[in-house]
Design a protein around this motif. Structure first.
Motif, PDB file in Angstrom:
ATOM      1  N   ASN A  82      12.606 167.706  54.389  1.00  0.00           N
ATOM      2  CA  ASN A  82      13.556 166.907  55.147  1.00  0.00           C
ATOM      3  C   ASN A  82      12.908 165.700  55.809  1.00  0.00           C
ATOM      4  O   ASN A  82      13.448 165.131  56.759  1.00  0.00           O
TER       5      ASN A  82
ATOM      6  N   LYS B  65      26.952 169.281  47.447  1.00  0.00           N
ATOM      7  CA  LYS B  65      26.917 167.827  47.573  1.00  0.00           C
ATOM      8  C   LYS B  65      27.506 167.179  46.327  1.00  0.00           C
ATOM      9  O   LYS B  65      27.652 167.818  45.281  1.00  0.00           O
TER      10      LYS B  65
ATOM     11  N   CYS C 122      21.201 173.359  63.759  1.00  0.00           N
ATOM     12  CA  CYS C 122      20.743 174.512  62.973  1.00  0.00           C
ATOM     13  C   CYS C 122      19.982 175.411  63.927  1.00  0.00           C
ATOM     14  O   CYS C 122      18.764 175.294  64.087  1.00  0.00           O
TER      15      CYS C 122
ATOM     16  N   LYS D  85      28.531 165.470  51.551  1.00  0.00           N
ATOM     17  CA  LYS D  85      28.253 166.892  51.716  1.00  0.00           C
ATOM     18  C   LYS D  85      29.538 167.680  51.920  1.00  0.00           C
ATOM     19  O   LYS D  85      30.477 167.206  52.567  1.00  0.00           O
TER      20      LYS D  85
ATOM     21  N   GLY E 191      18.615 170.599  48.932  1.00  0.00           N
ATOM     22  CA  GLY E 191      19.345 171.113  50.077  1.00  0.00           C
ATOM     23  C   GLY E 191      20.209 172.305  49.747  1.00  0.00           C
ATOM     24  O   GLY E 191      20.521 172.585  48.586  1.00  0.00           O
TER      25      GLY E 191
ATOM     26  N   TYR F 163      17.362 162.129  57.581  1.00  0.00           N
ATOM     27  CA  TYR F 163      18.525 162.774  56.967  1.00  0.00           C
ATOM     28  C   TYR F 163      18.544 164.255  57.344  1.00  0.00           C
ATOM     29  O   TYR F 163      17.604 164.782  57.930  1.00  0.00           O
ATOM     30  N   ASP F 164      19.653 164.912  57.014  1.00  0.00           N
ATOM     31  CA  ASP F 164      19.873 166.327  57.352  1.00  0.00           C
ATOM     32  C   ASP F 164      19.687 166.571  58.842  1.00  0.00           C
ATOM     33  O   ASP F 164      18.991 167.509  59.265  1.00  0.00           O
TER      34      ASP F 164
ATOM     35  N   GLU G 274      27.846 166.812  61.832  1.00  0.00           N
ATOM     36  CA  GLU G 274      26.736 166.008  61.333  1.00  0.00           C
ATOM     37  C   GLU G 274      26.947 164.530  61.655  1.00  0.00           C
ATOM     38  O   GLU G 274      25.981 163.810  61.925  1.00  0.00           O
TER      39      GLU G 274
ATOM     40  N   ASP H  16      16.192 173.003  61.147  1.00  0.00           N
ATOM     41  CA  ASP H  16      16.043 172.831  59.704  1.00  0.00           C
ATOM     42  C   ASP H  16      15.109 171.647  59.399  1.00  0.00           C
ATOM     43  O   ASP H  16      15.354 170.856  58.496  1.00  0.00           O
TER      44      ASP H  16
ATOM     45  N   ASN I  94      17.848 171.213  66.021  1.00  0.00           N
ATOM     46  CA  ASN I  94      17.878 171.109  64.563  1.00  0.00           C
ATOM     47  C   ASN I  94      16.618 171.782  64.021  1.00  0.00           C
ATOM     48  O   ASN I  94      15.598 171.146  63.807  1.00  0.00           O
TER      49      ASN I  94
END
Length: 373
Positions: A290, A165, A316, A178, A161, A311-312, A192, A285, A283
């Motif tokens: 991911n 982190k 974005c 993060k 990523g 996750y993530d 997030e 990303d 999102n």
């Protein structure tokens, strides 16, 4: 730094196989251990099926490395910190082979695969002061100093990523926290948290999560079980040998991969939910690293692949040239018919596709950034 000629790849201390380089030092070669062939599982079913013989990696897209071992390497933030830490030691990381890099990861990476011999880089000192880690990370990223790069790399657990982190453990379990990057808003942690709350309400499987000190987003590590045992995980990019630097995936690929590797209708529907959620909440990303899968033990020595937790998940809006990293039915700006098309292609009913879309629409109104037309 001593060059690594061969690595023993291990899982819970047991030898999985030997990783080496071809005579021209350009490609990785891997061979399963004979005992592992009888008792283990394929660590990457498409690229490294469980069978005897020597496997040779392709030159691209990982410069001669296998996708599953590329998953063990840090990228983004971690790779930058490694570059800085090695530069402090007078080492040009452009000269390192995949084996050299995996040796640096050793037993400190994500997932269950470990590599020996181990090469130590930087300070091995866990820091529990998150404000201090945040400050040091911003200083190195802004190139105000680089003496703490090795320390930051160690505390990151060689995770992937772009954002800084750190890994930590407390009475509740094992976590990944993060920090803010130089370009992030100051409330990125709260943002997030809100996205993960919405995802959970939308029926998406997310790890436990919390805010540390009211601002740092932390999620429970899904690669470690309740007893502290590591779980073998693989990203979609690692399994399919696709690089995140070249966004070529479509959600139809991810749905097909999920169906093939898990053989579970529930996991296919879960991937479909994530597709809809990522587009509804902007999102972008949603790249190939991911999405992950994990292998779990079953009865009588069997092993079963499952879709790992999401996750993530966060806003974005920039994405890749303004579009999502992963398209829907070949389109970066899909219509409702495209979402239906990729679902029915994987044998979901149109009725079920519409139900999932409707469910997620109802939940995500608070953070909705995108409207399906």
């Amino acid at each position: 730094m001593k060059r690594i000629e061969r690595l023993n790849v291990r899982f819970h201390g047991q030898s999985v196989g030997i990783l080496s380089l071809t005579p021209d030092n350009r490609l990785c070669a891997f061979e399963y251990d004979k005992v592992w062939l009888r008792t283990g599982f394929s660590i990457s079913p498409l690229e490294l099926p469980l069978k005897p013989g020597l496997f040779i990696a392709k030159p691209t897209p990982f410069a001669g490395n296998f996708g599953i071992f590329e998953d063990s390497l840090p990228d983004g933030y971690g790779r930058y910190m490694l570059h800085k830490a090695l530069a402090n030691m007078g080492i040009d990381d452009r000269n390192l082979s995949a084996l050299d890099r995996l040796s640096i990861v050793g037993a400190s990476g994500m997932g269950a695969l470990t590599y020996d011999p181990v090469t130590t880089v930087g300070k091995e000192d866990f820091i529990g002061d998150f404000d201090l880690l945040q400050r040091k990370a911003l200083e190195v990223l802004k190139e105000q100093q680089d003496s703490d790069a090795g320390l930051l790399l160690y505390n990151s657990g060689n995770s992937g990523g772009a954002r800084p982190k750190a890994i930590f453990s407390d009475s509740d379990g094992h976590w990944l926290v993060k920090f803010r990057h130089t370009y992030d808003p100051k409330d990125i942690g709260q943002q997030e948290y809100a996205y993960n709350e919405a995802a959970r309400n939308a029926g998406i499987m997310v790890p436990d999560f919390k805010l540390v000190k009211g601002k740092y987003f932390a999620s429970r590590r899904f690669d470690i079980d309740e007893d502290g045992n590591r779980i073998h995980t693989a990203t979609a990019g690692g399994l399919l040998c696709v690089s995140l630097s070249e966004p070529v995936l479509d959600y139809s690929n991810l749905l097909a991969l999920t169906g093939f590797i898990t053989q579970r209708e529930e996991d296919v529907e879960e991937m479909y939910r994530r597709m809809v959620f990522n587009y509804l909440t902007d999102n972008k990303d949603d790249h190939c690293k991911n999405f992950s899968f994990m292998i779990l033990p079953g009865n009588n020595g069997t092993w079963h692949w499952r879709l790992a937790h999401a996750y993530d998940l966060t806003l974005c809006s920039e994405g890749y040239n303004g579009e999502h990293a992963t398209s829907v039915n070949g389109k970066g700006n899909p219509a409702l018919s495209d979402f239906i098309a990729v679902g029915t292609k994987i044998k979901m009913s149109e009725k079920r596709c519409r139900e999932i879309i409707s469910e997620i629409l109802d939940v995500c109104k608070a953070i909705q950034r995108y409207e399906i037309k």
